[in-house]
Scaffold this motif. Structure first.
Motif, PDB file in Angstrom:
ATOM      1  N   MET A 279      10.843 -10.759  -3.389  1.00  0.00           N
ATOM      2  CA  MET A 279      10.136 -11.970  -3.335  1.00  0.00           C
ATOM      3  C   MET A 279      10.353 -13.121  -4.388  1.00  0.00           C
ATOM      4  SD  MET A 279       9.128 -12.755  -0.477  1.00  0.00           S
ATOM      5  CE  MET A 279      10.174 -11.674   0.137  1.00  0.00           C
TER       6      MET A 279
ATOM      7  N   ASN B 178       0.220  -7.309  -4.537  1.00  0.00           N
ATOM      8  CA  ASN B 178      -1.155  -8.118  -4.241  1.00  0.00           C
ATOM      9  C   ASN B 178      -2.296  -8.161  -5.248  1.00  0.00           C
ATOM     10  OD1 ASN B 178       0.393  -8.459  -1.855  1.00  0.00           O
ATOM     11  ND2 ASN B 178      -0.707  -6.900  -0.625  1.00  0.00           N
TER      12      ASN B 178
ATOM     13  N   LYS C  77       1.892 -13.762   0.290  1.00  0.00           N
ATOM     14  CA  LYS C  77       0.950 -13.430   1.297  1.00  0.00           C
ATOM     15  C   LYS C  77       0.651 -11.716   1.070  1.00  0.00           C
ATOM     16  CE  LYS C  77       2.890 -11.054   3.761  1.00  0.00           C
ATOM     17  NZ  LYS C  77       3.556  -9.908   3.483  1.00  0.00           N
TER      18      LYS C  77
ATOM     19  N   ASN D  87       5.966 -18.101   5.036  1.00  0.00           N
ATOM     20  CA  ASN D  87       7.492 -18.833   5.342  1.00  0.00           C
ATOM     21  C   ASN D  87       7.819 -19.042   6.662  1.00  0.00           C
ATOM     22  OD1 ASN D  87       7.287 -15.861   4.761  1.00  0.00           O
ATOM     23  ND2 ASN D  87       9.511 -15.869   5.172  1.00  0.00           N
TER      24      ASN D  87
ATOM     25  N   TRP E  96       3.538   0.898  -4.248  1.00  0.00           N
ATOM     26  CA  TRP E  96       2.472   0.164  -4.414  1.00  0.00           C
ATOM     27  C   TRP E  96       1.983  -0.424  -2.996  1.00  0.00           C
ATOM     28  CZ3 TRP E  96       1.892  -4.887  -2.631  1.00  0.00           C
ATOM     29  CH2 TRP E  96       3.094  -5.644  -2.585  1.00  0.00           C
ATOM     30  N   ARG E  97       2.749  -0.629  -2.161  1.00  0.00           N
ATOM     31  CA  ARG E  97       2.374  -1.069  -0.928  1.00  0.00           C
ATOM     32  C   ARG E  97       1.335  -0.146   0.097  1.00  0.00           C
ATOM     33  NH1 ARG E  97       4.721  -5.852   1.064  1.00  0.00           N
ATOM     34  NH2 ARG E  97       6.795  -6.275   0.145  1.00  0.00           N
TER      35      ARG E  97
HETATM   36  N1  LIG Z   1       6.686 -13.871   2.804  1.00  0.00           N
HETATM   37  C1  LIG Z   1       7.463 -12.663   2.868  1.00  0.00           C
HETATM   38  O1  LIG Z   1       8.190 -12.758   4.072  1.00  0.00           O
HETATM   39  C2  LIG Z   1       7.120 -11.437   2.290  1.00  0.00           C
HETATM   40  C3  LIG Z   1       8.075 -10.552   2.239  1.00  0.00           C
HETATM   41  C4  LIG Z   1       7.960  -9.335   1.410  1.00  0.00           C
HETATM   42  C5  LIG Z   1       6.870  -9.342   0.538  1.00  0.00           C
HETATM   43  N2  LIG Z   1       5.910 -10.333   0.432  1.00  0.00           N
HETATM   44  C6  LIG Z   1       4.781 -10.227  -0.597  1.00  0.00           C
HETATM   45  O2  LIG Z   1       5.414 -10.815  -1.811  1.00  0.00           O
HETATM   46  C7  LIG Z   1       4.617  -9.950  -2.786  1.00  0.00           C
HETATM   47  C8  LIG Z   1       5.519  -9.198  -3.616  1.00  0.00           C
HETATM   48  O3  LIG Z   1       6.201  -8.371  -2.695  1.00  0.00           O
HETATM   49  P1  LIG Z   1       7.918  -7.834  -3.359  1.00  0.00           P
HETATM   50  O4  LIG Z   1       8.343  -6.811  -2.052  1.00  0.00           O
HETATM   51  O5  LIG Z   1       8.564  -8.926  -3.937  1.00  0.00           O
HETATM   52  O6  LIG Z   1       7.351  -6.697  -4.372  1.00  0.00           O
HETATM   53  P2  LIG Z   1       8.214  -6.133  -5.428  1.00  0.00           P
HETATM   54  O7  LIG Z   1       7.833  -4.778  -5.580  1.00  0.00           O
HETATM   55  O8  LIG Z   1       9.674  -6.133  -5.157  1.00  0.00           O
HETATM   56  O9  LIG Z   1       7.955  -7.078  -6.704  1.00  0.00           O
HETATM   57  C9  LIG Z   1       6.581  -7.138  -7.134  1.00  0.00           C
HETATM   58  C10 LIG Z   1       6.710  -7.892  -8.583  1.00  0.00           C
HETATM   59  O10 LIG Z   1       5.502  -7.679  -9.336  1.00  0.00           O
HETATM   60  C11 LIG Z   1       5.529  -7.454 -10.604  1.00  0.00           C
HETATM   61  N3  LIG Z   1       4.437  -7.163 -11.107  1.00  0.00           N
HETATM   62  C12 LIG Z   1       3.425  -6.282 -10.659  1.00  0.00           C
HETATM   63  N4  LIG Z   1       2.621  -6.015 -11.509  1.00  0.00           N
HETATM   64  C13 LIG Z   1       2.630  -6.745 -12.300  1.00  0.00           C
HETATM   65  C14 LIG Z   1       1.892  -7.132 -13.830  1.00  0.00           C
HETATM   66  N5  LIG Z   1       0.780  -6.359 -14.052  1.00  0.00           N
HETATM   67  N6  LIG Z   1       2.441  -7.925 -14.587  1.00  0.00           N
HETATM   68  C15 LIG Z   1       3.559  -8.620 -14.093  1.00  0.00           C
HETATM   69  N7  LIG Z   1       4.537  -8.278 -13.359  1.00  0.00           N
HETATM   70  C16 LIG Z   1       3.803  -7.387 -12.261  1.00  0.00           C
HETATM   71  C17 LIG Z   1       6.613  -6.150 -10.689  1.00  0.00           C
HETATM   72  O11 LIG Z   1       7.204  -6.287 -11.958  1.00  0.00           O
HETATM   73  C18 LIG Z   1       7.945  -6.929  -9.574  1.00  0.00           C
HETATM   74  O12 LIG Z   1       8.610  -7.685 -10.240  1.00  0.00           O
HETATM   75  C19 LIG Z   1       3.599  -9.259  -2.052  1.00  0.00           C
HETATM   76  O13 LIG Z   1       2.400 -10.093  -2.092  1.00  0.00           O
HETATM   77  C20 LIG Z   1       4.083  -9.117  -0.601  1.00  0.00           C
HETATM   78  O14 LIG Z   1       3.050  -8.888   0.201  1.00  0.00           O
HETATM   79  C21 LIG Z   1       6.183 -11.502   1.116  1.00  0.00           C
END
Ligand SMILES: NC(=O)c1ccc[n+]([C@@H]2O[C@H](COP(=O)([O-])OP(=O)(O)OC[C@H]3O[C@@H](n4cnc5c(N)ncnc54)[C@H](O)[C@@H]3O)[C@@H](O)[C@H]2O)c1
Length: 388
Positions: free
Chosen positions: A16, A85, A106, A137, A180-181
Motif C-alpha cells: 500500500m 494493522n 483498512k 478505495n 503478519w496477516r
Molecule cells: N485498500 C486496499 O486495497 C488494501 C490492499 C492491501 C492491503 N491493505 C491494507 O494496507 C495495510 C498494509 O498492508 P500491505 O499489504 O501494504 O502490508 P506490507 O506488509 O506490504 O507493508 C506493511 C508496512 O508496514 C511497515 N511497518 C510495520 N510495522 C511497523 C513499525 N512498527 N514501524 C514502521 N513501519 C512498520 C513495514 O515496514 C511495511 O513497510 C494493511 O492495513 C492492509 O490491510 C489495503
C-alpha cells in the motif's frame, strides 16, 4: 493559481505504501490544474536497508524507522498510514493530535476499542479543520459510483438482496509462508478484516443503509505455515469467512470471503437485486457494470453491460483516456487520494464519497460482532454506537 504544497509522511513502504505513493505522484498532472502539490517528505518502515532503498526509489526526501520523527516534522501536513494493522492506532492518534490530516488503510484498527479511540481523536481534530480518511478505495471505482447512483435514483426499487463473494487463492498452497496477516495480534482478524471489511463498507456505501445483525462462520483451513526460520508458525486467524447480515432497510446480505478459493487470483463479485431491477459487478472486469431493469420492454429484458468510460457520463472518465480505454486497480487509489487532497484544499467534506473514521468505526463494529458470532454461534446485534 499556484498549487499549495502539502508534505506527505508515509508510514509503510510495502504494497500500500507503493500504491499511495504512486497516486500522489500522478494526481497533479492527471487532474491538472490541481490545487495541491503533494511533496514526498518522509517514508518510514521497520527495515533500515529496505526503507532507505525505497526512499531513494520512490523519491522521498528522507527516511526513518521511527514514525514519531514524522509526527514531529512540521514539513509534514498529511500523515498516510499504510502500515500493518497493529501500527494503525497509536501513530494515527499522535498525528491527529499534532494537527496533521490522516489517512489510514483498512481495516482501520485491530479491534473496536482501538477504532473508538481513533474515531474520538479524529472527531476532536475535526474541530480544527483536520481531515481523516479510511482507505476504502473501492468507493472510487467508476462502475460502483454508477451503481450507487442507480440505486439512489430508485431504479432497483425495494432492495431484497446484497451478495458479495471476495475470493482469492493466495493461501490455498499450504507452503505459502507465514506473515503478519496470519497473526491475530498483528492483523486483528483474517479475511474478515482484510477482504470482508471492503464488502461491509461498499454495502453501506452503495445501499446507504446500516447493518443490524450478523451471523458468521469463520474458518481456518490451514492452521500452520512455514515461518522465516524454517519453523512452523500457528495461524490463528480465519482464511475463509461467511457472513449473513440483516440490513436496516429490510434487505438480506451474504458476504463470503476466502483466500483458499483455488483457481481465483482475485475475484470480487457484488450482486444486488431489488423489486425493479438488479446490478452485478466483478472486480476483474472493473470497467463494466451489469444492469437489469424491469422497465425495458419484455422482449429486450436481460442484464445489460455498461462500459463506464464515457467522459460525459461516468465519474473520472474525463480525466483519463478517450472512451473505451479502461482503468484498473491503481486508479481507484488515485481517485481516492485526489478526493482527499481536494477536500483538504477546499475545506469540503470527505464524506459521503470518501470513508471517514466514522465509517471505519461502523465497519469495525460489524467485524467485531462477526468475530463474536463466529466464536459463539447465532445472530449478534450490532450496537450502532451513537456517533455525534
Ligand atoms: N485498500 C486496499 O486495497 C488494501 C490492499 C492491501 C492491503 N491493505 C491494507 O494496507 C495495510 C498494509 O498492508 P500491505 O499489504 O501494504 O502490508 P506490507 O506488509 O506490504 O507493508 C506493511 C508496512 O508496514 C511497515 N511497518 C510495520 N510495522 C511497523 C513499525 N512498527 N514501524 C514502521 N513501519 C512498520 C513495514 O515496514 C511495511 O513497510 C494493511 O492495513 C492492509 O490491510 C489495503
Amino acid at each position: 493559481m499556484m498549487p499549495v504544497k502539502f508534505g506527505i509522511g508515509m508510514l509503510g513502504y510495502g504494497f500500500m505504501g507503493k500504491a499511495h505513493t504512486n497516486a500522489f505522484k500522478k494526481i497533479p498532472y492527471i487532474f491538472y490544474p490541481f490545487p495541491v502539490e503533494p511533496e514526498l517528505v518522509a517514508i518510514c518502515g521497520r527495515d533500515k536497508a529496505n526503507v532507505r532503498e525505497t526512499a531513494a526509489r520512490y523519491r522521498y526526501q528522507k527516511w526513518t524507522t521511527d514514525w514519531r520523527e514524522m509526527i514531529a516534522d512540521d514539513r509534514i501536513q498529511i500523515f498516510d498510514n499504510t502500515g500493518s494493522n497493529d501500527i494503525h492506532c497509536e501513530p494515527c492518534i499522535a498525528a491527529l493530535k499534532a494537527g496533521k490530516h490522516v489517512i489510514v488503510e483498512k481495516p482501520m484498527a485491530l479491534n473496536l476499542a482501538e477504532a473508538w479511540r481513533m474515531y474520538r481523536a479524529a472527531r476532536e481534530a475535526e474541530e480544527k479543520g483536520t481531515k481523516h480518511l479510511v482507505a476504502f478505495n473501492y468507493r472510487f471505482v467508476p462502475a460502483l459510483r454508477l451503481a450507487r447512483r442507480i440505486i439512489a435514483e430508485g431504479c432497483l426499487g425495494r432492495i431484497y438482496h446484497f451478495r458479495s463473494a471476495y475470493l482469492l487463492d493466495r493461501l490455498s498452497d499450504p507452503t505459502a509462508p507465514f506473515f503478519w496477516r496470519l497473526n491475530k495480534e498483528r492483523a486483528g482478524s483474517g479475511v474478515l478484516g482484510d477482504l470482508n471489511s471492503h464488502a461491509i463498507d461498499i454495502l453501506r456505501f452503495l445501499l446507504q443503509t446500516e447493518i443490524n445483525a450478523v451471523m458468521a462462520w469463520n474458518h481456518t483451513f490451514i492452521s500452520q505455515r512455514p515461518g522465516p526460520n524454517g519453523d512452523n508458525c500457528p495461524v490463528d486467524v480465519e482464511d475463509a469467512s461467511m457472513l449473513w447480515l440483516k440490513l436496516t432497510n429490510g434487505a438480506m446480505a451474504t458476504l463470503e470471503a476466502s483466500k483458499v478459493a483455488t483457481g481465483y487470483k482475485t475475484v470480487w463479485r457484488i450482486e444486488i437485486h431489488g423489486s425493479e431491477g438488479g446490478l452485478a459487478f466483478e472486480l476483474s472486469r472493473g470497467n463494466e457494470l451489469q444492469f437489469y431493469t424491469k422497465s425495458d420492454p419484455l422482449h429486450l429484458q436481460g442484464m445489460r453491460t455498461i462500459h463506464v468510460t464515457e467522459p460525459e457520463a461516468h465519474d473520472y472518465a474525463r480525466y483519463w483516456w478517450p472512451r473505451g480505454h479502461g482503468l484498473g486497480w491503481e486508479h481507484y487509489h488515485i481517485h481516492m487520494l485526489e478526493h482527499f487532497l481536494r477536500c483538504i484544499a477546499t475545506g469540503a467534506d470527505v464524506a459521503p464519497w470518501g470513508a471517514t473514521f466514522a465509517d471505519g468505526f461502523r465497519c469495525q463494529e460489524v467485524i467485531e460482532a462477526a468475530l463474536v458470532s463466529g466464536e459463539k454461534g447465532g445472530w449478534v446485534d450490532i450496537n450502532h454506537t451513537q456517533l455525534e
